[in-house]
Design a protein around this motif. Structure first.
Motif: not given
Length: 122
Positions: A26, A28, A51-52, A70-72, A75, A77
Motif C-alpha cells: 500500500p 500508505s 509516511h504517516g 492520498r486516497n488510500n 492506493n 496519490v
C-alpha cells in the motif's frame, strides 16, 4: 510499481489533476513525492507527503496552487494543480520510499514512475 496519469494540454489559469497509482504494498506505507522536469532543465521537487504524516511539503513555486493528497482505498496519490502557468509545463514524475519522510531531494526516493506530460499553453 508507480503509474502516473492525468497529464495533458491546458490553457494558462486552468487545472489538471495528476494521479499516481501504486501496486504491491500500500502507498500508505510510503512517503510519496512529485517531481517535474522541463525540457532542457534538471528535475525539480514539487511536493511531498511523508509516511504517516498529515502534512505536506511544497516547492515555493507551487505553494498555494498545487495540493498533494492520498486516497488510500484506491492506493493512489494525487497532485491537484490549479492556476497553471506556462512555466509549469514539464514531465511530472511520482516517486516513493517505503516508510520514508517527505524530503525534497530526489535521492530520498527509491521507486519512480514513468512520468506524465503536462503542457500549459499561454
Amino acid at each position: 510499481q508507480l503509474v502516473e496519469s492525468g497529464g495533458g494540454l491546458v490553457q494558462a489559469g486552468g487545472s489538471l489533476r495528476l494521479s499516481c497509482a501504486g501496486s504491491g504494498r500500500p502507498l500508505s506505507l510510503y512517503a510519496v513525492a512529485w517531481f517535474r522536469q522541463a525540457s532542457g532543465k534538471e528535475r525539480e521537487f514539487v511536493a511531498a507527503n511523508g509516511h504517516g504524516d498529515p502534512g505536506a511539503v511544497y516547492a515555493d513555486s507551487v505553494k498555494g496552487r498545487f495540493t498533494i493528497s492520498r486516497n488510500n482505498a484506491a492506493n493512489t496519490v494525487y497532485l491537484q494543480m490549479n492556476s497553471l502557468r506556462p512555466e509549469d509545463t514539464a514531465v511530472y514524475y511520482c516517486a516513493a520510499k517505503f516508510l520514508g519522510s517527505a524530503v525534497r531531494d530526489a535521492r530520498g526516493y527509491t521507486n519512480w514512475g514513468q512520468g506524465t506530460q503536462a503542457t500549459v499553453a499561454s
